[in-house]
Design a protein around this motif. Structure first.
Motif, PDB file in Angstrom:
ATOM      1  N   ASP A   1       8.563  11.415   1.426  1.00 11.63           N
ATOM      2  CA  ASP A   1       7.916  10.609   2.461  1.00 11.63           C
ATOM      3  C   ASP A   1       8.941   9.753   3.188  1.00 11.63           C
ATOM      4  O   ASP A   1       9.966   9.354   2.617  1.00 11.63           O
ATOM      5  CB  ASP A   1       6.855   9.694   1.858  1.00 11.63           C
ATOM      6  CG  ASP A   1       5.598  10.442   1.449  1.00 11.63           C
ATOM      7  OD1 ASP A   1       5.555  11.675   1.631  1.00 11.63           O
ATOM      8  OD2 ASP A   1       4.660   9.791   0.949  1.00 11.63           O
TER       9      ASP A   1
ATOM     10  N   HIS B   1       0.833  -1.206   0.000  1.00  8.31           N
ATOM     11  CA  HIS B   1       0.000   0.000   0.000  1.00  8.31           C
ATOM     12  C   HIS B   1       0.866   1.253   0.000  1.00  8.31           C
ATOM     13  O   HIS B   1       0.613   2.197  -0.767  1.00  8.31           O
ATOM     14  CB  HIS B   1      -0.912  -0.009   1.224  1.00  8.31           C
ATOM     15  CG  HIS B   1      -1.701   1.259   1.379  1.00  8.31           C
ATOM     16  ND1 HIS B   1      -2.836   1.526   0.639  1.00  8.31           N
ATOM     17  CD2 HIS B   1      -1.499   2.361   2.162  1.00  8.31           C
ATOM     18  CE1 HIS B   1      -3.309   2.716   0.967  1.00  8.31           C
ATOM     19  NE2 HIS B   1      -2.520   3.240   1.888  1.00  8.31           N
ATOM     20  N   ILE B   2       1.892   1.285   0.852  1.00  7.98           N
ATOM     21  CA  ILE B   2       2.747   2.472   0.928  1.00  7.98           C
ATOM     22  C   ILE B   2       3.447   2.718  -0.398  1.00  7.98           C
ATOM     23  O   ILE B   2       3.538   3.860  -0.873  1.00  7.98           O
ATOM     24  CB  ILE B   2       3.772   2.302   2.071  1.00  7.98           C
ATOM     25  CG1 ILE B   2       3.046   2.336   3.426  1.00  7.98           C
ATOM     26  CG2 ILE B   2       4.842   3.380   2.004  1.00  7.98           C
ATOM     27  CD1 ILE B   2       3.938   2.017   4.596  1.00  7.98           C
TER      28      ILE B   2
ATOM     29  N   GLN C   1      -4.093   9.399   5.573  1.00  9.43           N
ATOM     30  CA  GLN C   1      -4.519   8.114   5.000  1.00  9.43           C
ATOM     31  C   GLN C   1      -4.455   7.052   6.099  1.00  9.43           C
ATOM     32  O   GLN C   1      -3.650   7.161   7.020  1.00  9.43           O
ATOM     33  CB  GLN C   1      -3.630   7.676   3.841  1.00  9.43           C
ATOM     34  CG  GLN C   1      -3.873   8.364   2.532  1.00  9.43           C
ATOM     35  CD  GLN C   1      -3.148   7.651   1.394  1.00  9.43           C
ATOM     36  OE1 GLN C   1      -3.085   6.415   1.346  1.00  9.43           O
ATOM     37  NE2 GLN C   1      -2.585   8.422   0.469  1.00  9.43           N
TER      38      GLN C   1
ATOM     39  N   SER D   1       2.417   2.118  -3.298  1.00 10.74           N
ATOM     40  CA  SER D   1       1.485   2.648  -4.300  1.00 10.74           C
ATOM     41  C   SER D   1       1.054   4.078  -4.010  1.00 10.74           C
ATOM     42  O   SER D   1       0.520   4.751  -4.890  1.00 10.74           O
ATOM     43  CB  SER D   1       0.244   1.748  -4.379  1.00 10.74           C
ATOM     44  OG  SER D   1      -0.515   1.835  -3.174  1.00 10.74           O
ATOM     45  N   GLN D   2       1.275   4.560  -2.785  1.00  6.83           N
ATOM     46  CA  GLN D   2       0.782   5.870  -2.379  1.00  6.83           C
ATOM     47  C   GLN D   2       1.877   6.867  -2.030  1.00  6.83           C
ATOM     48  O   GLN D   2       1.585   8.033  -1.793  1.00  6.83           O
ATOM     49  CB  GLN D   2      -0.143   5.718  -1.156  1.00  6.83           C
ATOM     50  CG  GLN D   2      -1.344   4.820  -1.381  1.00  6.83           C
ATOM     51  CD  GLN D   2      -2.328   5.422  -2.370  1.00  6.83           C
ATOM     52  OE1 GLN D   2      -2.575   6.632  -2.355  1.00  6.83           O
ATOM     53  NE2 GLN D   2      -2.880   4.585  -3.243  1.00  6.83           N
ATOM     54  N   THR D   3       3.125   6.444  -1.970  1.00 12.81           N
ATOM     55  CA  THR D   3       4.187   7.312  -1.483  1.00 12.81           C
ATOM     56  C   THR D   3       4.507   8.431  -2.464  1.00 12.81           C
ATOM     57  O   THR D   3       4.309   8.302  -3.679  1.00 12.81           O
ATOM     58  CB  THR D   3       5.457   6.490  -1.192  1.00 12.81           C
ATOM     59  OG1 THR D   3       6.406   7.305  -0.514  1.00 12.81           O
ATOM     60  CG2 THR D   3       6.071   5.961  -2.478  1.00 12.81           C
ATOM     61  N   MET D   4       5.018   9.538  -1.907  1.00  9.74           N
ATOM     62  CA  MET D   4       5.442  10.696  -2.687  1.00  9.74           C
ATOM     63  C   MET D   4       6.879  11.031  -2.314  1.00  9.74           C
ATOM     64  O   MET D   4       7.358  10.635  -1.248  1.00  9.74           O
ATOM     65  CB  MET D   4       4.520  11.891  -2.399  1.00  9.74           C
ATOM     66  CG  MET D   4       3.077  11.692  -2.834  1.00  9.74           C
ATOM     67  SD  MET D   4       2.014  13.081  -2.346  1.00  9.74           S
ATOM     68  CE  MET D   4       2.845  14.433  -3.192  1.00  9.74           C
TER      69      MET D   4
ATOM     70  N   LEU E   1      -0.696   7.591   7.451  1.00  8.97           N
ATOM     71  CA  LEU E   1       0.088   8.672   6.865  1.00  8.97           C
ATOM     72  C   LEU E   1      -0.213   9.979   7.603  1.00  8.97           C
ATOM     73  O   LEU E   1      -1.385  10.349   7.769  1.00  8.97           O
ATOM     74  CB  LEU E   1      -0.242   8.832   5.381  1.00  8.97           C
ATOM     75  CG  LEU E   1       0.466   9.976   4.653  1.00  8.97           C
ATOM     76  CD1 LEU E   1       1.980   9.773   4.649  1.00  8.97           C
ATOM     77  CD2 LEU E   1      -0.060  10.104   3.223  1.00  8.97           C
TER      78      LEU E   1
ATOM     79  N   ARG F   1       6.195  13.979   4.797  1.00  8.57           N
ATOM     80  CA  ARG F   1       5.093  13.182   5.328  1.00  8.57           C
ATOM     81  C   ARG F   1       5.646  11.903   5.958  1.00  8.57           C
ATOM     82  O   ARG F   1       6.691  11.398   5.548  1.00  8.57           O
ATOM     83  CB  ARG F   1       4.101  12.842   4.224  1.00  8.57           C
ATOM     84  CG  ARG F   1       3.512  14.050   3.521  1.00  8.57           C
ATOM     85  CD  ARG F   1       2.372  13.660   2.597  1.00  8.57           C
ATOM     86  NE  ARG F   1       2.724  12.573   1.684  1.00  8.57           N
ATOM     87  CZ  ARG F   1       1.850  11.938   0.895  1.00  8.57           C
ATOM     88  NH1 ARG F   1       0.577  12.283   0.928  1.00  8.57           N
ATOM     89  NH2 ARG F   1       2.243  10.978   0.076  1.00  8.57           N
TER      90      ARG F   1
ATOM     91  N   TRP G   1       4.884   7.916   7.223  1.00  7.42           N
ATOM     92  CA  TRP G   1       4.086   6.689   7.276  1.00  7.42           C
ATOM     93  C   TRP G   1       4.414   5.964   8.578  1.00  7.42           C
ATOM     94  O   TRP G   1       5.541   5.501   8.776  1.00  7.42           O
ATOM     95  CB  TRP G   1       4.410   5.784   6.094  1.00  7.42           C
ATOM     96  CG  TRP G   1       3.903   6.279   4.774  1.00  7.42           C
ATOM     97  CD1 TRP G   1       4.587   7.005   3.845  1.00  7.42           C
ATOM     98  CD2 TRP G   1       2.602   6.063   4.225  1.00  7.42           C
ATOM     99  NE1 TRP G   1       3.802   7.267   2.746  1.00  7.42           N
ATOM    100  CE2 TRP G   1       2.559   6.692   2.961  1.00  7.42           C
ATOM    101  CE3 TRP G   1       1.464   5.404   4.675  1.00  7.42           C
ATOM    102  CZ2 TRP G   1       1.441   6.684   2.145  1.00  7.42           C
ATOM    103  CZ3 TRP G   1       0.334   5.396   3.865  1.00  7.42           C
ATOM    104  CH2 TRP G   1       0.329   6.019   2.620  1.00  7.42           C
TER     105      TRP G   1
ATOM    106  N   TRP H   1      -4.525   2.719   6.310  1.00  2.00           N
ATOM    107  CA  TRP H   1      -4.658   1.364   5.778  1.00  2.00           C
ATOM    108  C   TRP H   1      -4.530   0.386   6.926  1.00  2.00           C
ATOM    109  O   TRP H   1      -3.637   0.509   7.772  1.00  2.00           O
ATOM    110  CB  TRP H   1      -3.565   1.084   4.743  1.00  2.00           C
ATOM    111  CG  TRP H   1      -3.572  -0.360   4.285  1.00  2.00           C
ATOM    112  CD1 TRP H   1      -4.244  -0.877   3.234  1.00  2.00           C
ATOM    113  CD2 TRP H   1      -2.881  -1.450   4.908  1.00  2.00           C
ATOM    114  NE1 TRP H   1      -4.039  -2.233   3.151  1.00  2.00           N
ATOM    115  CE2 TRP H   1      -3.204  -2.618   4.174  1.00  2.00           C
ATOM    116  CE3 TRP H   1      -2.049  -1.575   6.011  1.00  2.00           C
ATOM    117  CZ2 TRP H   1      -2.701  -3.872   4.501  1.00  2.00           C
ATOM    118  CZ3 TRP H   1      -1.560  -2.822   6.346  1.00  2.00           C
ATOM    119  CH2 TRP H   1      -1.881  -3.950   5.590  1.00  2.00           C
TER     120      TRP H   1
END
Length: 523
Positions: free
Chosen positions: A402, A393-394, A483, A396-399, A494, A456, A458, A485
């Motif tokens: 992060d 999940h991380i 976020q 697929s969502q990280t920027m 997040l 950010r 996680w 999960w």
């Protein structure tokens, strides 16, 4: 024979289902697995393992051979326990045929090992405990097969198998002590001098194998205060001189029976309420009664089992081996033998008009206990700390910018999987959890505010998630989650703490005071 084949097939199906599910490594597995990421064979065998881990040299060598050819992957690490789990059922059939004359009793014993939920689980855990079970069943089989008058055939096989077992299983030493002592005494009583010498020679080989193994690796554990403290409750009080110390033996017996018949997943070291329910008390009583029946039907195996139990308790009393939880999994087949002997005892009572029906009812009821637990595992395999799903999940969502905040108990699993999921380059802040979860949360955020290692954050928790609820609540009081999960035994949240009041306060305190001007005053 058909029922035995069916039960072995079911046991293989259960183990294959759990293995192919390919769950995430949990804490102890990850602690051991990271040793294979950057060590060669020599370092694995001749240097103490990191994270306070211990494993037999043969287990380490075989695993290194597999990972060298197939890669350091979780499914590769679990191949050896899976093979041990599958072979255990075949060895169980051999032991049953030598110990229990009736096929129904043989099928019952094989069924217990095939359906036992804890054995299903440990056939897919990257630890050596399934090797322990295989060593117990295999050595008992060879002992039951041993013919004092044909020692030339049987003694070499037993000697070599015992020496190999020592390199694959730590508690196999206790099993060998029982096997060797009972056969040695039998040879004396029957005045079989040649057989006595052969058994003595096998015992000498086992002693030499243990001495070499101990010299190479086991001595690194001597005086390990962490292990002594961790298992302090699991050392037998000998002699017991108070009601509390006598109660220790009852608790340990109930724990072993529950482990053998009903335990699902990781065998943690804590006490369970279910140990003391009516079903478990009844199973303990039946296993004791069955062990008495086994002594009449198969005195050699019963004597070996009793000796193994006493030797293990003696080692526990000396603080050399804990008598509780997963280290005692190697004793599980002894519980199963005792319960299967009840079925044999019912069939032996020829005066009973419905003895076959009685035996079928007893076998069916007893087998239903582990079968009901393993059926749940077949539907939903165990997956206590799903780090892989969290990292998926991380990823697929990280920027950019992060980072990861993770406790030290979850960190090793993150290290093992981070490269596979492409998050190994993310900055990581590791904190050590304490009983003060408010302090853990505030100190962690304070470090983020002052050190600024990431934008950010996680926050990942996979170890004892339910016990970390306070920590997560205190973290959420600083800033709302952007976020969330949540998976099986794992959570990833997040946050962006940079604009929170708490972070501004500590960020301001961390700035150095303005430097005074170096310019000279003008005149």
């Amino acid at each position: 024979m058909l029922w035995v084949v069916v039960l072995i097939g079911i046991g293989w199906l259960l183990r294959g289902r759990q293995y192919l599910f390919n769950r995430s490594l949990w804490l102890d597995e990850a602690y051991l697995a990271v040793n294979f990421m950057d060590r060669d064979l020599g370092q694995l065998l001749f240097e103490p393992l990191s994270n306070g881990q211990a494993a037999p040299l043969g287990f380490l060598a075989l695993t290194k051979l597999l990972t060298t050819g197939l890669g350091v992957e979780d499914w590769v690490l679990r191949l050896q326990p899976l093979a041990a789990g599958l072979l255990t059922l075949l060895a169980a059939w051999g032991l049953a045929r030598k110990t229990l004359p009736h096929r129904a009793a043989q099928a019952t014993f094989v069924g217990f090992l095939a359906l036992s939920p804890v054995l299903v689980y440990y056939s897919s855990e990257f630890k050596q405990y399934q090797n322990d079970v295989l060593a117990t069943v295999g050595l008992l089989w060879l002992a039951a097969h041993f013919d004092l008058q044909r020692w030339q055939r049987d003694a070499p096989v037993l000697a070599v198998a015992g020496a190999l077992a020592i390199w694959l299983s730590h508690p196999s030493l206790f099993v060998l002590a029982g096997v060797g002592l009972v056969l040695w005494i039998e040879a004396i009583r029957q005045r079989q001098r040649a057989a006595w010498l052969a058994v003595s020679g096998a015992g000498l080989l086992w002693v030499l194998a243990f001495a070499l193994h101990h010299t190479l690796v086991m001595k690194t554990l001597a005086g390990n205060q962490h292990l002594l403290d961790f298992w302090r409750f699991a050392y037998a009080p000998l002699p017991p001189d108070s009601p509390t110390e006598w109660r220790w033996y009852l608790d340990s017996a109930l724990a072993l029976v529950y482990l053998a018949m009903r335990h699902v997943g990781v065998a943690h070291h804590g006490m369970l309420v279910a140990w003391f329910d009516g079903l478990n008390l009844g199973l303990l009583a039946l296993s004791v009664a069955g062990s008495v029946a086994l002594a009449w039907r198969a005195p050699r195996i019963a004597a070996i089992g009793l000796t193994v139990l006493l030797v293990t308790l003696a080692a526990s009393a000396l603080h050399l081996y804990p008598f509780r939880s997963r280290p005692t999994i190697f004793l599980v087949p002894l519980v199963h033998l005792g319960l299967a002997a009840l079925v044999q005892a019912a069939l032996d009572r020829r005066s009973l008009p419905a003895r076959h029906l009685l035996a079928a009812v007893v076998a069916g009821f007893l087998l239903l206990v582990p079968a009901s637990a393993s059926w749940k595992v077949l539907r939903k395999p165990h997956n206590d700390q799903d780090m892989k799903a969290a990292l998926l999940h991380i990823a697929s969502q990280t920027m950019p910018g992060d980072g990861v905040v993770i406790d030290s108990m979850s960190h090793k699993a993150f290290d093992f999987y981070s490269r596979a999921y492409g998050v190994q380059v993310m900055p990581v802040l590791v904190f050590r959890p304490t009983i003060n979860q408010y302090h853990d949360a505030m100190a962690t955020v304070r470090r983020l505010c002052i050190e600024q290692p990431m934008q950010r954050s996680w926050v990942i928790v996979t170890h004892r998630l339910q016990e970390r609820s306070g920590f997560l609540q205190h973290i959420a009081s600083v800033a709302p989650a952007l976020q969330r999960w949540e998976g099986q035994g794992a959570i990833a949240l997040l946050y962006d703490f940079r604009d929170s009041d708490y972070c501004r306060k500590y960020a301001a305190r961390s700035r150095p005071p303005s430097a005074p001007s170096s310019a000279l005053p003008t005149q």
